[in-house]
Enzyme design. Structure first.
Site, PDB file in Angstrom:
ATOM      1  N   GLU A  12      30.731  37.267  36.994  1.00 24.48           N
ATOM      2  CA  GLU A  12      31.211  35.958  36.560  1.00 24.48           C
ATOM      3  C   GLU A  12      31.683  35.952  35.099  1.00 24.48           C
ATOM      4  O   GLU A  12      31.429  34.999  34.352  1.00 24.48           O
ATOM      5  CB  GLU A  12      30.128  34.883  36.759  1.00 24.48           C
ATOM      6  CG  GLU A  12      29.591  34.787  38.182  1.00 24.48           C
ATOM      7  CD  GLU A  12      30.673  34.452  39.204  1.00 24.48           C
ATOM      8  OE1 GLU A  12      31.582  33.669  38.887  1.00 24.48           O
ATOM      9  OE2 GLU A  12      30.603  34.993  40.338  1.00 24.48           O
ATOM     10  N   LYS A  37      40.836  46.756  45.240  1.00 21.59           N
ATOM     11  CA  LYS A  37      39.464  46.264  45.128  1.00 21.59           C
ATOM     12  C   LYS A  37      38.571  47.291  45.803  1.00 21.59           C
ATOM     13  O   LYS A  37      38.629  47.490  47.026  1.00 21.59           O
ATOM     14  CB  LYS A  37      39.322  44.896  45.806  1.00 21.59           C
ATOM     15  CG  LYS A  37      37.922  44.303  45.709  1.00 21.59           C
ATOM     16  CD  LYS A  37      37.564  43.918  44.286  1.00 21.59           C
ATOM     17  CE  LYS A  37      36.171  43.271  44.216  1.00 21.59           C
ATOM     18  NZ  LYS A  37      35.818  42.853  42.849  1.00 21.59           N
ATOM     19  N   THR A  41      32.302  42.112  48.047  1.00 18.62           N
ATOM     20  CA  THR A  41      31.048  41.618  48.608  1.00 18.62           C
ATOM     21  C   THR A  41      31.030  40.092  48.578  1.00 18.62           C
ATOM     22  O   THR A  41      31.749  39.459  47.804  1.00 18.62           O
ATOM     23  CB  THR A  41      29.827  42.156  47.830  1.00 18.62           C
ATOM     24  OG1 THR A  41      29.864  41.657  46.488  1.00 18.62           O
ATOM     25  CG2 THR A  41      29.826  43.677  47.793  1.00 18.62           C
ATOM     26  N   GLY A 110      36.592  46.691  39.790  1.00 17.14           N
ATOM     27  CA  GLY A 110      35.244  46.985  40.244  1.00 17.14           C
ATOM     28  C   GLY A 110      34.525  45.747  40.745  1.00 17.14           C
ATOM     29  O   GLY A 110      35.106  44.676  40.929  1.00 17.14           O
ATOM     30  N   GLY A 112      31.257  43.547  39.622  1.00 17.46           N
ATOM     31  CA  GLY A 112      30.246  43.369  38.581  1.00 17.46           C
ATOM     32  C   GLY A 112      30.483  44.313  37.415  1.00 17.46           C
ATOM     33  O   GLY A 112      31.603  44.505  36.956  1.00 17.46           O
ATOM     34  N   GLY A 170      37.196  37.290  29.073  1.00 18.46           N
ATOM     35  CA  GLY A 170      37.668  36.847  30.378  1.00 18.46           C
ATOM     36  C   GLY A 170      37.728  35.350  30.582  1.00 18.46           C
ATOM     37  O   GLY A 170      38.378  34.881  31.522  1.00 18.46           O
ATOM     38  N   SER A 171      37.053  34.585  29.727  1.00 27.65           N
ATOM     39  CA  SER A 171      37.061  33.128  29.885  1.00 27.65           C
ATOM     40  C   SER A 171      36.788  32.493  28.526  1.00 27.65           C
ATOM     41  O   SER A 171      35.636  32.206  28.172  1.00 27.65           O
ATOM     42  CB  SER A 171      36.003  32.697  30.913  1.00 27.65           C
ATOM     43  OG  SER A 171      36.042  31.304  31.127  1.00 27.65           O
ATOM     44  N   PRO A 200      42.156  31.986  28.696  1.00 25.39           N
ATOM     45  CA  PRO A 200      41.528  30.669  28.606  1.00 25.39           C
ATOM     46  C   PRO A 200      40.713  30.325  29.849  1.00 25.39           C
ATOM     47  O   PRO A 200      41.094  30.667  30.974  1.00 25.39           O
ATOM     48  CB  PRO A 200      42.727  29.721  28.455  1.00 25.39           C
ATOM     49  CG  PRO A 200      43.836  30.569  27.925  1.00 25.39           C
ATOM     50  CD  PRO A 200      43.628  31.911  28.551  1.00 25.39           C
ATOM     51  N   ALA A 201      39.623  29.647  29.652  1.00 22.52           N
ATOM     52  CA  ALA A 201      38.798  29.208  30.776  1.00 22.52           C
ATOM     53  C   ALA A 201      39.595  28.284  31.685  1.00 22.52           C
ATOM     54  O   ALA A 201      40.382  27.457  31.216  1.00 22.52           O
ATOM     55  CB  ALA A 201      37.559  28.486  30.243  1.00 22.52           C
TER      56      ALA A 201
END
EC number: 6.3.3.3
Length: 238
Positions: A12, A37, A41, A110, A112, A170-171, A200-201
């Site tokens: 995340e 990918k 999962t 990947g 995680g 990433g965010s 940006p988020a």
């Protein structure tokens, strides 16, 4: 750089949206792009996975997925619970190398973090990157705690003689707190690698057209973008 491995410092952290941004920026320069990918999962067979989300946002990319497991767990654990064969690093490397013969850029996403296990023998995305001899882009979170996980990831890459291409936040929050603003400078220091972007988020909710137009502004020139790390650091400095 025909193959780029993209890992997160954890779950995340914006890895899939960052992958989509890198793909969109490369496509905007006229390059052909494939997204692999390694192991998906937590998604049912009839649901779109991360590769499909990258294609939705970025545009005309080739997508490939080596395995899919229903439980939202590490790939090795999810494969064991599903009674299915795990993904091996050699399979990831072989698939990426094949895609690289047909595309200008292959993005290997990947699951995680870097050392999340693919199989019972402990194979990881880092092993696949080593087989490929490919640089690794690390996607990190913005706030408190990110310096530790980013430095640990960078140290592991260097212990394996793998190239750390850089770090992307990433965010990036709309209203960054003090820790996030300080981390703009500190992430490059602790990783020993350049900061190559700040996504940006919430941009995953943009329309695909708007996402593709804006993506290059979130990424540095090495990732086919126009984002300026120095200017961003000055603007966000505490």
């Amino acid at each position: 750089m025909s193959v780029l491995v993209i890992t997160g410092t954890g779950t995340e952290v914006g890895k899939t949206v960052t992958t989509a941004a890198v793909a969109a920026a490369a496509l905007a320069t006229g390059r052909s792009v494939a997204v692999l990918k390694a192991a998906q999962t937590g998604v049912r067979p009839d649901e779109p996975g991360d590769a499909a989300e990258v294609a939705r946002l970025a545009g005309a990319v080739t997508t490939a997925e080596l395995a899919r497991y229903p439980d939202p767990l590490a790939p090795a654990t999810a494969a064991r619970r599903a009674g299915r064969a795990p993904v091996r690093p050699a399979e990831v490397a072989e698939a990426a190398a094949k895609l690289a013969t047909e595309h200008d850029l292959v993005l290997v996403e990947g699951a995680g973090g870097l050392l999340v296990r693919f199989d019972a023998e402990g194979g990881t995305l880092a092993d696949a990157a080593g087989l490929l001899g490919a640089p690794v882009l690390v996607v990190a979170s913005a706030g408190l705690g990110t310096l530790n996980t980013t430095e640990l990831t960078a140290r592991e890459l260097r212990s394996r003689d793998l190239e750390l291409a850089g770090v992307v936040i990433g965010s990036w929050p709309n209203s960054p707190d003090l820790a996030s603003r300080c981390n703009v400078a500190d992430l490059a220091e602790v990783s020993g690698a350049p900061l190559l972007g700040a996504v940006p988020a919430g941009v995953g909710a943009l329309s695909p057209t708007d996402f593709r137009t804006a993506a290059p502004t979130w990424l540095a020139a090495r990732l086919s973008g126009t984002w300026d790390a120095e200017a961003f650091g000055v603007r966000e400095a505490p």
